[in-house]
Design a protein around this motif. Structure first.
Motif, mmCIF file in Angstrom:
data_model
loop_
_atom_site.group_PDB
_atom_site.id
_atom_site.type_symbol
_atom_site.label_atom_id
_atom_site.label_comp_id
_atom_site.label_asym_id
_atom_site.label_seq_id
_atom_site.Cartn_x
_atom_site.Cartn_y
_atom_site.Cartn_z
ATOM 1 N N MET A 286 -11.793 -33.852 -9.735
ATOM 2 C CA MET A 286 -12.432 -32.605 -10.167
ATOM 3 C C MET A 286 -12.639 -31.671 -8.982
ATOM 4 O O MET A 286 -12.416 -30.457 -9.096
ATOM 5 C CB MET A 286 -13.770 -32.911 -10.848
ATOM 6 C CG MET A 286 -14.399 -31.740 -11.512
ATOM 7 S SD MET A 286 -13.395 -31.220 -12.910
ATOM 8 C CE MET A 286 -14.372 -29.877 -13.509
ATOM 9 N N ASP A 287 -13.040 -32.213 -7.843
ATOM 10 C CA ASP A 287 -13.203 -31.385 -6.647
ATOM 11 C C ASP A 287 -11.875 -30.775 -6.217
ATOM 12 O O ASP A 287 -11.828 -29.628 -5.770
ATOM 13 C CB ASP A 287 -13.805 -32.201 -5.500
ATOM 14 C CG ASP A 287 -15.276 -32.528 -5.736
ATOM 15 O OD1 ASP A 287 -15.924 -31.830 -6.550
ATOM 16 O OD2 ASP A 287 -15.775 -33.495 -5.114
ATOM 17 N N ALA A 288 -10.797 -31.537 -6.367
ATOM 18 C CA ALA A 288 -9.470 -31.015 -6.036
ATOM 19 C C ALA A 288 -9.101 -29.870 -6.980
ATOM 20 O O ALA A 288 -8.564 -28.840 -6.547
ATOM 21 C CB ALA A 288 -8.427 -32.124 -6.108
ATOM 22 N N PHE A 289 -9.400 -30.020 -8.269
ATOM 23 C CA PHE A 289 -9.118 -28.949 -9.230
ATOM 24 C C PHE A 289 -9.939 -27.709 -8.921
ATOM 25 O O PHE A 289 -9.434 -26.584 -8.992
ATOM 26 C CB PHE A 289 -9.429 -29.401 -10.666
ATOM 27 C CG PHE A 289 -8.511 -30.479 -11.179
ATOM 28 C CD1 PHE A 289 -7.150 -30.443 -10.960
ATOM 29 C CD2 PHE A 289 -9.029 -31.539 -11.900
ATOM 30 C CE1 PHE A 289 -6.314 -31.435 -11.429
ATOM 31 C CE2 PHE A 289 -8.197 -32.545 -12.378
ATOM 32 C CZ PHE A 289 -6.840 -32.493 -12.138
ATOM 33 N N ARG A 290 -11.195 -27.909 -8.552
ATOM 34 C CA ARG A 290 -12.063 -26.778 -8.222
ATOM 35 C C ARG A 290 -11.562 -26.049 -6.981
ATOM 36 O O ARG A 290 -11.555 -24.814 -6.925
ATOM 37 C CB ARG A 290 -13.491 -27.261 -8.013
ATOM 38 C CG ARG A 290 -14.191 -27.644 -9.302
ATOM 39 C CD ARG A 290 -15.559 -28.227 -9.039
ATOM 40 N NE ARG A 290 -16.211 -28.619 -10.284
ATOM 41 C CZ ARG A 290 -17.097 -29.582 -10.388
ATOM 42 N NH1 ARG A 290 -17.469 -30.272 -9.319
ATOM 43 N NH2 ARG A 290 -17.650 -29.875 -11.554
ATOM 44 N N LYS B 247 -10.276 -22.213 -6.804
ATOM 45 C CA LYS B 247 -10.880 -21.274 -5.869
ATOM 46 C C LYS B 247 -9.796 -20.582 -5.034
ATOM 47 O O LYS B 247 -9.843 -19.374 -4.812
ATOM 48 C CB LYS B 247 -11.861 -22.013 -4.966
ATOM 49 C CG LYS B 247 -12.784 -21.131 -4.189
ATOM 50 C CD LYS B 247 -13.842 -21.958 -3.480
ATOM 51 C CE LYS B 247 -14.904 -21.074 -2.882
ATOM 52 N NZ LYS B 247 -15.972 -21.838 -2.253
ATOM 53 N N GLU B 248 -8.818 -21.357 -4.607
ATOM 54 C CA GLU B 248 -7.711 -20.797 -3.830
ATOM 55 C C GLU B 248 -6.906 -19.818 -4.676
ATOM 56 O O GLU B 248 -6.540 -18.743 -4.217
ATOM 57 C CB GLU B 248 -6.816 -21.936 -3.338
ATOM 58 C CG GLU B 248 -5.650 -21.478 -2.483
ATOM 59 C CD GLU B 248 -4.795 -22.646 -2.028
ATOM 60 O OE1 GLU B 248 -3.560 -22.477 -2.005
ATOM 61 O OE2 GLU B 248 -5.349 -23.713 -1.707
ATOM 62 N N LYS B 249 -6.649 -20.180 -5.914
ATOM 63 C CA LYS B 249 -5.888 -19.325 -6.818
ATOM 64 C C LYS B 249 -6.638 -18.019 -7.082
ATOM 65 O O LYS B 249 -6.043 -16.944 -7.094
ATOM 66 C CB LYS B 249 -5.641 -20.068 -8.131
ATOM 67 C CG LYS B 249 -4.686 -19.396 -9.062
ATOM 68 C CD LYS B 249 -4.433 -20.291 -10.274
ATOM 69 C CE LYS B 249 -3.488 -19.644 -11.248
ATOM 70 N NZ LYS B 249 -3.256 -20.481 -12.427
ATOM 71 N N ALA B 250 -7.951 -18.116 -7.259
ATOM 72 C CA ALA B 250 -8.767 -16.925 -7.481
ATOM 73 C C ALA B 250 -8.750 -16.030 -6.245
ATOM 74 O O ALA B 250 -8.715 -14.800 -6.359
ATOM 75 C CB ALA B 250 -10.190 -17.322 -7.838
ATOM 76 N N GLY B 251 -8.780 -16.630 -5.073
ATOM 77 C CA GLY B 251 -8.713 -15.847 -3.841
ATOM 78 C C GLY B 251 -7.409 -15.088 -3.721
ATOM 79 O O GLY B 251 -7.385 -13.924 -3.312
ATOM 80 N N LYS B 252 -6.319 -15.724 -4.107
ATOM 81 C CA LYS B 252 -5.020 -15.053 -4.074
ATOM 82 C C LYS B 252 -4.980 -13.911 -5.077
ATOM 83 O O LYS B 252 -4.412 -12.852 -4.800
ATOM 84 C CB LYS B 252 -3.906 -16.051 -4.383
ATOM 85 C CG LYS B 252 -3.603 -16.993 -3.250
ATOM 86 C CD LYS B 252 -2.482 -17.939 -3.596
ATOM 87 C CE LYS B 252 -2.218 -18.920 -2.484
ATOM 88 N NZ LYS B 252 -1.160 -19.874 -2.830
ATOM 89 N N MET B 253 -5.591 -14.119 -6.238
ATOM 90 C CA MET B 253 -5.615 -13.052 -7.241
ATOM 91 C C MET B 253 -6.422 -11.865 -6.742
ATOM 92 O O MET B 253 -6.033 -10.716 -6.939
ATOM 93 C CB MET B 253 -6.196 -13.572 -8.558
ATOM 94 C CG MET B 253 -5.233 -14.448 -9.317
ATOM 95 S SD MET B 253 -5.900 -15.041 -10.867
ATOM 96 C CE MET B 253 -6.076 -13.536 -11.779
ATOM 97 N N ARG B 254 -7.542 -12.144 -6.085
ATOM 98 C CA ARG B 254 -8.356 -11.063 -5.549
ATOM 99 C C ARG B 254 -7.596 -10.288 -4.485
ATOM 100 O O ARG B 254 -7.685 -9.077 -4.419
ATOM 101 C CB ARG B 254 -9.662 -11.606 -4.976
ATOM 102 C CG ARG B 254 -10.727 -11.729 -6.014
ATOM 103 C CD ARG B 254 -12.061 -12.078 -5.385
ATOM 104 N NE ARG B 254 -12.607 -13.203 -6.115
ATOM 105 C CZ ARG B 254 -12.696 -14.437 -5.690
ATOM 106 N NH1 ARG B 254 -12.294 -14.749 -4.477
ATOM 107 N NH2 ARG B 254 -13.185 -15.384 -6.432
ATOM 108 N N LYS B 255 -6.851 -11.000 -3.654
ATOM 109 C CA LYS B 255 -6.056 -10.318 -2.628
ATOM 110 C C LYS B 255 -5.019 -9.421 -3.274
ATOM 111 O O LYS B 255 -4.759 -8.326 -2.805
ATOM 112 C CB LYS B 255 -5.351 -11.338 -1.728
ATOM 113 C CG LYS B 255 -6.161 -11.764 -0.560
ATOM 114 C CD LYS B 255 -5.319 -12.569 0.392
ATOM 115 C CE LYS B 255 -6.092 -12.857 1.648
ATOM 116 N NZ LYS B 255 -5.317 -13.601 2.611
#
Length: 150
Positions: A114-118, A122-130
């Motif tokens: 679950m921590d790996a999925f989170r 989080k990384e995917k969301a950061g890329k989307m924000r960029k």
């Protein structure tokens, strides 16, 4: 003959310009289907069951947690839009509480998954924000006529 070639060349240039402009327009955002709180909780629980191999007892507990969270989110979405910063703090606290509840249900191995999925989310969301232009704030402004040195 020259007139025909010239006409074809102008037509090709005009079509090229038209298609080039079409690619730069924004695409319409795909609308998410409207789901009830129960449907959202079931969807998240099913995904967690598939990814984490939940037991029947864990699945029922996770579903209850997700349903409570989905109903809370619905009330926040329908509430007044004022005081967003205060609401964001409340939402963050609720998300942390939900995370703690879910972690209490999972085994140690499931927690690591679950921590790996989170972390991945989080990384995917950061890329989307960029991609949405957040990274442009860090760049220095472009100067069209820089001063000459010397």
């Amino acid at each position: 003959m020259k007139r025909a070639i010239l006409t074809i060349a102008i037509a090709v240039m005009g079509l090229t310009a038209a298609f080039a402009q079409q690619d730069t327009t924004k695409r319409a955002r795909r609308q998410m289907p409207k789901m009830t709180a129960e449907q959202r909780a079931e969807k998240v629980t099913a995904k967690m069951e598939k990814e984490l191999s939940l037991t029947a007892d864990q699945k029922s507990k996770i579903y209850a947690i997700q349903l409570e969270n989905a109903k809370t989110m619905d009330t926040w979405r329908n509430a007044d839009k004022g005081d967003m910063k205060g609401k964001m703090k409340d939402r963050k606290a609720a998300m942390d509480a939900q995370k703690a509840k879910i972690d209490a249900v999972l085994t140690a191995e499931q927690k690591t998954k679950m921590d790996a999925f989170r972390a991945e989310a989080k990384e995917k969301a950061g890329k989307m924000r960029k991609g949405m232009g957040q990274h442009r704030k860090d760049k220095a402004p472009v100067v069209s006529n820089p001063p000459t040195q010397g």
